[in-house]
Design a protein around this motif. Structure first.
Motif, PDB file in Angstrom:
ATOM      1  N   GLY A   1       0.810  -1.211   0.000  1.00 26.92           N
ATOM      2  CA  GLY A   1       0.000   0.000   0.000  1.00 26.92           C
ATOM      3  C   GLY A   1       0.844   1.262   0.000  1.00 26.92           C
ATOM      4  O   GLY A   1       0.589   2.196  -0.783  1.00 26.92           O
ATOM      5  N   SER A   2       1.868   1.295   0.854  1.00 27.81           N
ATOM      6  CA  SER A   2       2.701   2.499   0.937  1.00 27.81           C
ATOM      7  C   SER A   2       3.536   2.686  -0.320  1.00 27.81           C
ATOM      8  O   SER A   2       3.772   3.818  -0.769  1.00 27.81           O
ATOM      9  N   GLY A   3       3.987   1.558  -0.916  1.00 24.42           N
ATOM     10  CA  GLY A   3       4.761   1.655  -2.154  1.00 24.42           C
ATOM     11  C   GLY A   3       3.916   2.177  -3.297  1.00 24.42           C
ATOM     12  O   GLY A   3       4.368   3.010  -4.093  1.00 24.42           O
ATOM     13  N   LEU A   4       2.673   1.698  -3.377  1.00 23.49           N
ATOM     14  CA  LEU A   4       1.766   2.159  -4.421  1.00 23.49           C
ATOM     15  C   LEU A   4       1.456   3.645  -4.248  1.00 23.49           C
ATOM     16  O   LEU A   4       1.434   4.419  -5.230  1.00 23.49           O
ATOM     17  N   LEU A   5       1.233   4.068  -3.005  1.00 22.18           N
ATOM     18  CA  LEU A   5       0.962   5.479  -2.725  1.00 22.18           C
ATOM     19  C   LEU A   5       2.180   6.340  -3.042  1.00 22.18           C
ATOM     20  O   LEU A   5       2.061   7.417  -3.652  1.00 22.18           O
ATOM     21  N   ALA A   6       3.357   5.849  -2.640  1.00 21.85           N
ATOM     22  CA  ALA A   6       4.577   6.608  -2.917  1.00 21.85           C
ATOM     23  C   ALA A   6       4.820   6.725  -4.417  1.00 21.85           C
ATOM     24  O   ALA A   6       5.262   7.773  -4.915  1.00 21.85           O
ATOM     25  N   TYR A   7       4.511   5.676  -5.158  1.00 21.86           N
ATOM     26  CA  TYR A   7       4.649   5.712  -6.618  1.00 21.86           C
ATOM     27  C   TYR A   7       3.737   6.778  -7.214  1.00 21.86           C
ATOM     28  O   TYR A   7       4.145   7.545  -8.092  1.00 21.86           O
ATOM     29  N   ALA A   8       2.496   6.831  -6.738  1.00 18.99           N
ATOM     30  CA  ALA A   8       1.552   7.832  -7.239  1.00 18.99           C
ATOM     31  C   ALA A   8       2.042   9.252  -6.942  1.00 18.99           C
ATOM     32  O   ALA A   8       1.878  10.168  -7.756  1.00 18.99           O
ATOM     33  N   VAL A   9       2.658   9.430  -5.772  1.00 19.19           N
ATOM     34  CA  VAL A   9       3.143  10.759  -5.377  1.00 19.19           C
ATOM     35  C   VAL A   9       4.418  11.143  -6.139  1.00 19.19           C
ATOM     36  O   VAL A   9       4.592  12.301  -6.553  1.00 19.19           O
ATOM     37  N   GLU A  10       5.305  10.156  -6.363  1.00 17.13           N
ATOM     38  CA  GLU A  10       6.630  10.453  -6.905  1.00 17.13           C
ATOM     39  C   GLU A  10       6.758  10.229  -8.407  1.00 17.13           C
ATOM     40  O   GLU A  10       7.820  10.472  -8.967  1.00 17.13           O
ATOM     41  N   ILE A  11       5.697   9.763  -9.076  1.00 19.19           N
ATOM     42  CA  ILE A  11       5.844   9.409 -10.485  1.00 19.19           C
ATOM     43  C   ILE A  11       6.253  10.606 -11.343  1.00 19.19           C
ATOM     44  O   ILE A  11       7.068  10.465 -12.271  1.00 19.19           O
ATOM     45  N   ILE A  12       5.745  11.794 -11.038  1.00 23.05           N
ATOM     46  CA  ILE A  12       6.115  12.962 -11.839  1.00 23.05           C
ATOM     47  C   ILE A  12       7.564  13.379 -11.581  1.00 23.05           C
ATOM     48  O   ILE A  12       8.325  13.583 -12.542  1.00 23.05           O
ATOM     49  N   PRO A  13       8.011  13.501 -10.317  1.00 25.80           N
ATOM     50  CA  PRO A  13       9.443  13.801 -10.109  1.00 25.80           C
ATOM     51  C   PRO A  13      10.368  12.732 -10.702  1.00 25.80           C
ATOM     52  O   PRO A  13      11.411  13.075 -11.280  1.00 25.80           O
ATOM     53  N   LEU A  14       9.996  11.458 -10.596  1.00 20.80           N
ATOM     54  CA  LEU A  14      10.838  10.405 -11.149  1.00 20.80           C
ATOM     55  C   LEU A  14      10.860  10.438 -12.679  1.00 20.80           C
ATOM     56  O   LEU A  14      11.831  10.006 -13.303  1.00 20.80           O
ATOM     57  N   SER A  15       9.780  10.957 -13.279  1.00 22.45           N
ATOM     58  CA  SER A  15       9.686  11.019 -14.735  1.00 22.45           C
ATOM     59  C   SER A  15      10.349  12.254 -15.322  1.00 22.45           C
ATOM     60  O   SER A  15      10.504  12.356 -16.544  1.00 22.45           O
ATOM     61  N   ASN A  16      10.714  13.191 -14.481  1.00 17.00           N
ATOM     62  CA  ASN A  16      11.278  14.456 -14.941  1.00 17.00           C
ATOM     63  C   ASN A  16      12.740  14.266 -15.373  1.00 17.00           C
ATOM     64  O   ASN A  16      13.568  13.863 -14.565  1.00 17.00           O
ATOM     65  N   PRO A  17      13.095  14.562 -16.622  1.00 12.03           N
ATOM     66  CA  PRO A  17      14.481  14.368 -17.063  1.00 12.03           C
ATOM     67  C   PRO A  17      15.378  15.588 -16.893  1.00 12.03           C
ATOM     68  O   PRO A  17      16.555  15.536 -17.252  1.00 12.03           O
TER      69      PRO A  17
END
Length: 546
Positions: A331-347
Motif C-alpha cells: 500500500g505504501s509503495g503504491l501510494l509513494a509511486y503515485a506521489v513520486e511518479i512525476i518527479p521520477l519522470s522528470n528528465p
C-alpha cells in the motif's frame, strides 16, 4: 477473418479513403518472400540484411574480444548520459497516449472488427502477457532493485538508511523504504507496459482491422503510404529485428547468470561464463522444441505452467515472510509511486544521475528494444478485445501485479536488511558485495524451506528463459517473413538457434555490459519508430470510428 486474410489484405471500408488516401492493400505483393532451397520463406531484403549484419557483429565480437569489451564498456554509459532526457521524455509520451485512448471514444473499437471474439480466455491471455513480457526481469530484479534503491542509488536524493559502518540509521528508514519501492515500481508499472501497449495495439489494429501483414512496417501506412512496401518499410523492419534480438539476448544473459548463481548456491556448480554458455545452449534447445510445437502447443502451455509456479512462489514468500509488513509495503509503495511518479519522470535538472542514467534510461531502452517482440506477441493473442479493454488489461492490470511482486520479494528483502543487517544474506550480496544474480536466493535463504524454494526459483528462471526465447523466435520469424504467421519451420529453427548464439557471444565478449550496451544502442533509434507509431495509431483509429 481467415488465416489467409491476415496476409493478403482486406480493402478499406467505404469512406475511410477520406482520411487515408490509398487502399491499404496496394503494394502488399512487395512483401512476399521467396521459398529458398532450404525451405526459408525469405522476405528480401529484411531477412538477408538482418542475418548478415548480425553475423558480422558476432564475428567481430569473437575475433576481437578485448576491443569489443572495451567498446561495449564505453558505449553504455555514453548513451545513457547523452540521451537520458530523450528516453525519459518518450516514455512519458507513451503513458499519456495510452491513458488518453482508454477514455477516448475510440476505446470501443474492437480489434478484428465489431463481431470479433477473443481467441483466448483471460487466464490464458494474462499468462502469455507475463511470461513473454517481464518474466526473467521480475526474477532477476525483484529482490535486487528495491534493496539497491533503498540503500545505494538514493533516487531524488532520499538518503540511505545504511551507515558506512553497516549500521542502520533509524531516522532514514521509513523514507528510504518508501522511495526504494516507489523507484522500483516506476520501472515496472505504467511506463514499460505503455511501451508494449503502443506497439501491440498498432500491430493488432493494422493487421486484424486493416488486413495488413503482421509486421512493424504495417503500422506506418497512414504516414508513409505505399513507401512502406519499399526501403522505408525494410529499414523499419530491420530495426525491429535488431532491437528484438539484442533485447532478447540481454534477458537471456540475465537469466543464464541468475540460473548459474542458483545452481552454485544450491548444488555447488561453479558460477562462470563456461557454465552460462552451457545453460544458454541447453535452454535454447528446449526453446527450439517449444517453437516446433507452435503457439498453442508450446508457448501457451509453458506460459501457463510458469504462471502457476510463479504464483505459488509468490504466495509462499508472502505467507512465510512478515505478511503484515509486506501488505503495508504494498500500500505504501503504491501510494509513494503515485506521489513520486512525476518527479521520477522528470528528465531535467536531476542530481540523482546514478539512478536516472544507470537505471531508468537503460530500462526504457531495454523495454523499447523488447517492444517489437512483446508487442507482436501480445497482438497475436489479443484479437477480439476492444481498444479500451486491451489498453486497460495490458497497462493497468499487469502493473498492479508487478507492484505486488516487488512489494512481496523486495519488501521481505528490505525487512531482512533493516531488522538484522549483520545476519542478512541480502545485505551481504546486494549492498556489501553487489552480486545481483544471487539476490533472489539470498532472500530465500532467510525463509523456511530455503533449499526447496531455491530449486523452484531456478526452475522458474529457466522456464521464463524458455518462454522468452521461443516466443521471441516466433516474432523475429514473423518480421523477417514479411508478416506471415505460418513461416516454414526451418526458418523458426534458424532464429531460435541464432538468438542463443548472439547471447553467448555478447556474454563472452563483454559480459552484462556488452548486453546492456547493445540493447541501448538498438533501443535509441527504435524510440523514434515508436513515437511515429503513436501518430499512426491515432490516424488508424480515426478511420475505424468512421
Amino acid at each position: 477473418m481467415t488465416d489467409a486474410d491476415k496476409t493478403q489484405g482486406i480493402p478499406l471500408p467505404e469512406g475511410e479513403a477520406d482520411i487515408i488516401d490509398t487502399d491499404y492493400t496496394i503494394g502488399q505483393d512487395n512483401v512476399e518472400g521467396s521459398l529458398g532451397p532450404i525451405g526459408f520463406d525469405i522476405h528480401n531484403p529484411v531477412f538477408m540484411v538482418s542475418a548478415l549484419t548480425i553475423m558480422a557483429f558476432v564475428f567481430y565480437a569473437l575475433a576481437l574480444p578485448e576491443q569489443a569489451s572495451a567498446f561495449f564498456g564505453w558505449l553504455r554509459p555514453w548513451l545513457t548520459s547523452t540521451f537520458d532526457w530523450f528516453f525519459l521524455g518518450a516514455a512519458n509520451i507513451f503513458v499519456i497516449f495510452c491513458l488518453f485512448l482508454i477514455v477516448s471514444p475510440w476505446g470501443s473499437v474492437r480489434l478484428g472488427g465489431k463481431d470479433a471474439t477473443p481467441d483466448y480466455t483471460y487466464l490464458g491471455w494474462f499468462s502469455m502477457l507475463f511470461a513473454a513480457g517481464m518474466g526473467i526481469g521480475l526474477m532477476f530484479f525483484g529482490v535486487l532493485e528495491p534493496v539497491y534503491h533503498m540503500a545505494i542509488s538514493e533516487p531524488l536524493g532520499v538518503p540511505s538508511p545504511i551507515a558506512e559502518d553497516g549500521s542502520i540509521i533509524a531516522a532514514n528508514v521509513d523514507a528510504a523504504k518508501r522511495m526504494g519501492l516507489a523507484a522500483t515500481i516506476y520501472h515496472w508499472a505504467l511506463h514499460p507496459w505503455a511501451i508494449y501497449a503502443v506497439v501491440a495495439l498498432s500491430l493488432a489494429l493494422f493487421s486484424f482491422n486493416k488486413g495488413l501483414p503482421l509486421t512493424i512496417r504495417s503500422a506506418f501506412y497512414p504516414i508513409f503510404g505505399e513507401k512502406i512496401w519499399g526501403w522505408v518499410g525494410h529499414i523499419i523492419d530491420i530495426l525491429a529485428v535488431f532491437a528484438t534480438l539484442f533485447g532478447l539476448a540481454t534477458s537471456l544473459g540475465f537469466g543464464a547468470q541468475q540460473a548459474n548463481a542458483g545452481l552454485e548456491h544450491v548444488f555447488g556448480i561453479p558460477s562462470n561464463t563456461s557454465v552460462q554458455v552451457i545453460l544458454i545452449t541447453v535452454i535454447t534447445a528446449v526453446a527450439l522444441f517449444s517453437v516446433l510445437r507452435g503457439l498453442d502447443g508450446g508457448v501457451k502451455l509453458l506460459s501457463e505452467i510458469n504462471m502457476g509456479i510463479a504464483a505459488l512462489l509468490l504466495l509462499f514468500v508472502l505467507l512465510a515472510g512478515p505478511t503484515a509488513v509486506i501488505m503495508s509495503d504494498f500500500g505504501s509503495g503504491l501510494l509513494a509511486y503515485a506521489v513520486e511518479i512525476i518527479p521520477l519522470s522528470n528528465p531535467i535538472g536531476r542530481d540523482d544521475t546514478g539512478y536516472m542514467q544507470g537505471w531508468t534510461a537503460f530500462y526504457w531502452a531495454w523495454w523499447i528494444s523488447w517492444s517489437p517482440f512483446v508487442g507482436m506477441f501480445i497482438a497475436r493473442v489479443s484479437r477480439g478485445r476492444s481498444v479500451r479493454e486491451f489498453i486497460t488489461c495490458v497497462l493497468i492490470i499487469p502493473s498492479i501485479v508487478c507492484v505486488l511482486w516487488m512489494a512481496v520479494f523486495g519488501g521481505v528483502a528490505i525487512d531482512q536488511v533493516i531488522t538484522d543487517p549483520g545476519a542478512s544474506a541480502v545485505k551481504a550480496q546486494v549492498i556489501d558485495s553487489y552480486n545481483p544474480p544471487l539476490s533472489l536466493f539470498a532472500m530465500l535463504e532467510g525463509l523456511p524451506l530455503a533449499s526447496i524454494t531455491s530449486v523452484i526459483g531456478i526452475v522458474l528462471v529457466i522456464v521464463f528463459f524458455v518462454t522468452s526465447s521461443d516466443s521471441g523466435s516466433l516474432v523475429i520469424d514473423t518480421i523477417t517473413a514479411g508478416g506471415k504467421v505460418d513461416a516454414p519451420v526451418p526458418q523458426r529453427v534458424f532464429w531460435c538457434t541464432f538468438e542463443g548464439a548472439v547471447a553467448i557471444v555478447l556474454l563472452v565478449g563483454g559480459g552484462l555490459s556488452a548486453l546492456q550496451a547493445m540493447v541501448i544502442s538498438t533501443g535509441l533509434p527504435f524510440t523514434l519508430v515508436l513515437l511515429l507509431m503513436c501518430w499512426a495509431v491515432f490516424r488508424g483509429l480515426q478511420t475505424e470510428a468512421r
